[in-house]
Design a protein around this motif. Sequence first.
Motif, PDB file in Angstrom:
ATOM      1  N   GLY A   1      23.428 -11.702 -22.632  1.00 47.91           N
ATOM      2  CA  GLY A   1      23.148 -12.110 -23.995  1.00 47.91           C
ATOM      3  C   GLY A   1      23.340 -13.582 -24.269  1.00 47.91           C
ATOM      4  O   GLY A   1      23.523 -14.397 -23.353  1.00 47.91           O
ATOM      5  N   VAL A   2      23.313 -13.931 -25.554  1.00 42.55           N
ATOM      6  CA  VAL A   2      23.345 -15.328 -25.984  1.00 42.55           C
ATOM      7  C   VAL A   2      24.635 -16.058 -25.614  1.00 42.55           C
ATOM      8  O   VAL A   2      24.567 -17.179 -25.089  1.00 42.55           O
TER       9      VAL A   2
ATOM     10  N   LYS B   1      15.275  -9.562 -23.523  1.00 45.95           N
ATOM     11  CA  LYS B   1      16.426 -10.094 -24.263  1.00 45.95           C
ATOM     12  C   LYS B   1      15.910 -10.947 -25.419  1.00 45.95           C
ATOM     13  O   LYS B   1      15.828 -12.174 -25.334  1.00 45.95           O
ATOM     14  N   ARG B   2      15.525 -10.278 -26.497  1.00 47.53           N
ATOM     15  CA  ARG B   2      14.898 -10.948 -27.644  1.00 47.53           C
ATOM     16  C   ARG B   2      15.782 -12.060 -28.213  1.00 47.53           C
ATOM     17  O   ARG B   2      15.303 -13.155 -28.520  1.00 47.53           O
ATOM     18  N   LYS B   3      17.071 -11.795 -28.377  1.00 47.34           N
ATOM     19  CA  LYS B   3      17.982 -12.787 -28.946  1.00 47.34           C
ATOM     20  C   LYS B   3      18.094 -14.019 -28.049  1.00 47.34           C
ATOM     21  O   LYS B   3      18.179 -15.157 -28.536  1.00 47.34           O
ATOM     22  N   VAL B   4      18.064 -13.795 -26.743  1.00 46.54           N
ATOM     23  CA  VAL B   4      18.123 -14.920 -25.802  1.00 46.54           C
ATOM     24  C   VAL B   4      16.831 -15.725 -25.878  1.00 46.54           C
ATOM     25  O   VAL B   4      16.849 -16.962 -25.834  1.00 46.54           O
TER      26      VAL B   4
ATOM     27  N   GLU C   1      14.954 -16.101 -28.511  1.00 50.63           N
ATOM     28  CA  GLU C   1      15.035 -16.880 -29.750  1.00 50.63           C
ATOM     29  C   GLU C   1      15.995 -18.064 -29.601  1.00 50.63           C
ATOM     30  O   GLU C   1      15.713 -19.161 -30.096  1.00 50.63           O
ATOM     31  N   TYR C   2      17.099 -17.840 -28.892  1.00 50.70           N
ATOM     32  CA  TYR C   2      18.065 -18.922 -28.670  1.00 50.70           C
ATOM     33  C   TYR C   2      17.442 -20.036 -27.833  1.00 50.70           C
ATOM     34  O   TYR C   2      17.573 -21.227 -28.164  1.00 50.70           O
TER      35      TYR C   2
ATOM     36  N   TYR D   1       6.466 -12.946 -31.646  1.00 49.50           N
ATOM     37  CA  TYR D   1       7.360 -14.068 -31.968  1.00 49.50           C
ATOM     38  C   TYR D   1       6.916 -15.341 -31.250  1.00 49.50           C
ATOM     39  O   TYR D   1       6.867 -16.423 -31.856  1.00 49.50           O
TER      40      TYR D   1
END
Length: 242
Positions: A37-38, A69-72, A74-75, A109
């Motif tokens: 993750g992030v 890993k969508r959050k990664v 975006e980060y 996205y």
Amino acid sequence: MKRRLISIFLVGITLTSYVDAKSTITDRQIIDTIKKGVPATKKLLKKLSIDYISKKDDTLLHYAVRYRKRKVVEYLVREKIVLSEKGGILYGTALQEAIYYGYLGIASYLIDMGTALDTKDNNGQTALHIAVSNGYIDISTQLVSAGASKRIHDSNGNLPYDLIPKLLWDSRKEFKELLRVEYSSKSKKNHHDSFNSIHFNFMNSRIKIRGNENINVIDKKSKIDANSNMGLDVDIAKHSKF
């Protein structure tokens, strides 16, 4: 003087540590870190450049997309990673890889974030080719709305229109309307005139052949007179593509 030497020494140690850390991080470790993750990815970027590319042409963004890993993702985008860098299993953009795996939320996205839409992968296909061939009408619509070209041919000469799945009953008509390439009125006229010219010339040839009284209609059982003029009577209705 001593303080200056100590400072230089400490900077040297820091740089050496960074280089050593970078050289000892394996792709497996990078993947495992991104999967966490992030927070773990943030720590990774203290040791590794965000523009890192593996020996297999994988970027950090390709890894984040591949393991969903969508959050990664975006980060990394917020950290200004290059969106349109080619790599991954298709040697295309991370967007193309997201569509290939069916991760349409991530794909949507990346479109919104400004990924280049008409980049070709190692099959000469754009994101639109991949979306259409997999029957993803919503993402195909978003791509076209965002400016993706419908006129690009892949390595096999196919437009996105040509890749509409034949067994796609529910959205086949919608795909055709979305991907149909319109021609200008001038192009249509030239195409029509060209067809008429071919048809006219062909018909003239047919009349000439039919007008030759010495031509015999033959089949496998027919015998041909040695003194006659031999010819061939073509059945236009059955064999002509016109």
